[in-house]
Design a protein around this motif. Sequence first.
Motif, mmCIF file in Angstrom:
data_model
loop_
_atom_site.group_PDB
_atom_site.id
_atom_site.type_symbol
_atom_site.label_atom_id
_atom_site.label_comp_id
_atom_site.label_asym_id
_atom_site.label_seq_id
_atom_site.Cartn_x
_atom_site.Cartn_y
_atom_site.Cartn_z
ATOM 1 N N ARG A 178 0.816 -1.225 0.000
ATOM 2 C CA ARG A 178 0.000 0.000 0.000
ATOM 3 C C ARG A 178 0.841 1.262 0.000
ATOM 4 N NH1 ARG A 178 -3.693 -1.813 4.888
ATOM 5 N NH2 ARG A 178 -1.589 -2.361 5.492
ATOM 6 N N LEU A 179 2.137 1.134 0.318
ATOM 7 C CA LEU A 179 3.035 2.289 0.292
ATOM 8 C C LEU A 179 3.490 2.637 -1.120
ATOM 9 C CD1 LEU A 179 5.218 1.350 3.387
ATOM 10 C CD2 LEU A 179 3.367 3.047 3.279
ATOM 11 N N LEU A 180 3.190 1.761 -2.085
ATOM 12 C CA LEU A 180 3.570 2.013 -3.472
ATOM 13 C C LEU A 180 2.508 2.898 -4.113
ATOM 14 C CD1 LEU A 180 4.693 -1.597 -4.500
ATOM 15 C CD2 LEU A 180 6.064 0.242 -3.491
ATOM 16 N N THR A 181 2.805 4.179 -4.182
ATOM 17 C CA THR A 181 1.822 5.157 -4.662
ATOM 18 C C THR A 181 2.389 6.013 -5.789
ATOM 19 O OG1 THR A 181 2.490 6.720 -2.939
ATOM 20 C CG2 THR A 181 0.625 5.266 -2.433
ATOM 21 N N GLY A 182 3.238 5.417 -6.610
ATOM 22 C CA GLY A 182 3.868 6.139 -7.706
ATOM 23 C C GLY A 182 2.900 6.447 -8.830
ATOM 24 N N THR A 202 -0.863 -1.363 -10.163
ATOM 25 C CA THR A 202 -0.160 -1.595 -11.425
ATOM 26 C C THR A 202 0.849 -2.726 -11.267
ATOM 27 O OG1 THR A 202 -0.456 0.732 -12.007
ATOM 28 C CG2 THR A 202 1.222 -0.504 -13.234
ATOM 29 N N LEU A 203 1.560 -2.739 -10.152
ATOM 30 C CA LEU A 203 2.514 -3.814 -9.891
ATOM 31 C C LEU A 203 1.814 -5.171 -9.935
ATOM 32 C CD1 LEU A 203 5.427 -4.707 -8.892
ATOM 33 C CD2 LEU A 203 4.360 -4.749 -6.636
ATOM 34 N N LYS A 204 0.689 -5.278 -9.286
ATOM 35 C CA LYS A 204 -0.046 -6.555 -9.267
ATOM 36 C C LYS A 204 -0.494 -6.941 -10.673
ATOM 37 C CE LYS A 204 -1.678 -6.089 -4.536
ATOM 38 N NZ LYS A 204 -2.866 -5.871 -3.685
ATOM 39 N N ARG A 205 -0.941 -5.970 -11.450
ATOM 40 C CA ARG A 205 -1.397 -6.243 -12.818
ATOM 41 C C ARG A 205 -0.244 -6.727 -13.694
ATOM 42 N NH1 ARG A 205 -1.423 -2.835 -17.056
ATOM 43 N NH2 ARG A 205 -1.180 -0.984 -15.773
ATOM 44 N N LEU A 206 0.941 -6.166 -13.492
ATOM 45 C CA LEU A 206 2.096 -6.489 -14.331
ATOM 46 C C LEU A 206 2.974 -7.614 -13.793
ATOM 47 C CD1 LEU A 206 3.326 -2.854 -15.097
ATOM 48 C CD2 LEU A 206 1.943 -4.341 -16.574
ATOM 49 N N TRP A 207 2.806 -7.990 -12.532
ATOM 50 C CA TRP A 207 3.765 -8.842 -11.835
ATOM 51 C C TRP A 207 4.215 -10.057 -12.648
ATOM 52 C CZ3 TRP A 207 7.210 -8.267 -8.367
ATOM 53 C CH2 TRP A 207 7.826 -9.374 -7.789
ATOM 54 N N LEU A 226 -0.419 -14.549 -8.031
ATOM 55 C CA LEU A 226 -0.528 -13.977 -9.374
ATOM 56 C C LEU A 226 0.409 -14.697 -10.341
ATOM 57 C CD1 LEU A 226 -0.711 -10.202 -8.419
ATOM 58 C CD2 LEU A 226 -2.579 -11.634 -9.301
ATOM 59 N N SER A 227 1.595 -15.037 -9.891
ATOM 60 C CA SER A 227 2.537 -15.774 -10.738
ATOM 61 C C SER A 227 1.998 -17.157 -11.075
ATOM 62 C CB SER A 227 3.895 -15.912 -10.046
ATOM 63 O OG SER A 227 4.548 -14.680 -9.979
ATOM 64 N N GLN A 228 1.401 -17.816 -10.088
ATOM 65 C CA GLN A 228 0.871 -19.162 -10.299
ATOM 66 C C GLN A 228 -0.324 -19.136 -11.261
ATOM 67 O OE1 GLN A 228 0.226 -20.319 -6.244
ATOM 68 N NE2 GLN A 228 2.314 -21.113 -6.027
ATOM 69 N N ILE A 229 -1.175 -18.141 -11.145
ATOM 70 C CA ILE A 229 -2.328 -17.999 -12.035
ATOM 71 C C ILE A 229 -1.855 -17.796 -13.460
ATOM 72 C CG2 ILE A 229 -4.271 -16.494 -12.659
ATOM 73 C CD1 ILE A 229 -4.651 -16.063 -9.580
ATOM 74 N N ALA A 230 -0.843 -16.956 -13.644
ATOM 75 C CA ALA A 230 -0.342 -16.645 -14.984
ATOM 76 C C ALA A 230 0.314 -17.851 -15.637
ATOM 77 C CB ALA A 230 0.657 -15.491 -14.913
ATOM 78 N N SER A 231 0.930 -18.719 -14.835
ATOM 79 C CA SER A 231 1.619 -19.876 -15.418
ATOM 80 C C SER A 231 0.712 -21.087 -15.571
ATOM 81 C CB SER A 231 2.848 -20.234 -14.587
ATOM 82 O OG SER A 231 2.461 -20.670 -13.304
ATOM 83 N N ALA A 232 -0.522 -20.990 -15.088
ATOM 84 C CA ALA A 232 -1.456 -22.127 -15.186
ATOM 85 C C ALA A 232 -2.053 -22.260 -16.564
ATOM 86 C CB ALA A 232 -2.570 -21.971 -14.151
ATOM 87 N N PRO A 289 2.579 -12.864 -0.348
ATOM 88 C CA PRO A 289 2.057 -14.103 -0.944
ATOM 89 C C PRO A 289 1.079 -13.857 -2.095
ATOM 90 C CG PRO A 289 1.988 -14.223 1.450
ATOM 91 C CD PRO A 289 2.394 -12.829 1.092
ATOM 92 N N GLU A 290 0.406 -12.713 -2.104
ATOM 93 C CA GLU A 290 -0.534 -12.429 -3.192
ATOM 94 C C GLU A 290 0.201 -12.330 -4.538
ATOM 95 O OE1 GLU A 290 0.181 -10.345 -0.587
ATOM 96 O OE2 GLU A 290 -0.339 -8.283 -1.102
ATOM 97 N N LEU A 291 1.474 -11.946 -4.526
ATOM 98 C CA LEU A 291 2.249 -11.915 -5.768
ATOM 99 C C LEU A 291 2.567 -13.331 -6.238
ATOM 100 C CD1 LEU A 291 4.693 -8.942 -5.059
ATOM 101 C CD2 LEU A 291 2.538 -8.911 -6.357
ATOM 102 N N THR A 292 2.822 -14.229 -5.301
ATOM 103 C CA THR A 292 3.041 -15.639 -5.659
ATOM 104 C C THR A 292 1.799 -16.187 -6.336
ATOM 105 O OG1 THR A 292 4.481 -15.895 -3.744
ATOM 106 C CG2 THR A 292 3.662 -17.918 -4.749
#
Length: 109
Positions: free
Chosen positions: A18-22, A75-80, A103-109, A98-101
């Motif tokens: 949540r601190l990523l506010t670029g 944006t990070l989550k969308r692009l991860w 996202l990676s698993q969903i994309a590789s499925a 863990p939510e990034l993990t």
Amino acid sequence: MSNPTRYRKPAVVPDDLRLLTGPTAGVVHLPVHLDWSGRASYDLDRPGRIVDLYRAVINEAASPADLHTYLDAATLKRLWSSIWLPTDTRRAWEGRFPELTELSQIASA
């Protein structure tokens, strides 16, 4: 025998996504410590350039402040899953978030 990771810079990871506010639109100019390529201007409205910016910032961040300034959590989550990162860096981020993990698993499925 030398260890190839012996001199690798440790990954910088924020304490909280949540601190990523670029910025999420427009042109971003990265400082030299984040991008010394000579192409340090990134048009966030161009999909390829925004991925390049995220990769550069994640790989070269000197402190969490760099991440907070230039990355946006949504944006990070969308692009991860499409950001190429060294294995150690990806593990550091996914170990903290863990939510990034997922996202990676969903994309590789």
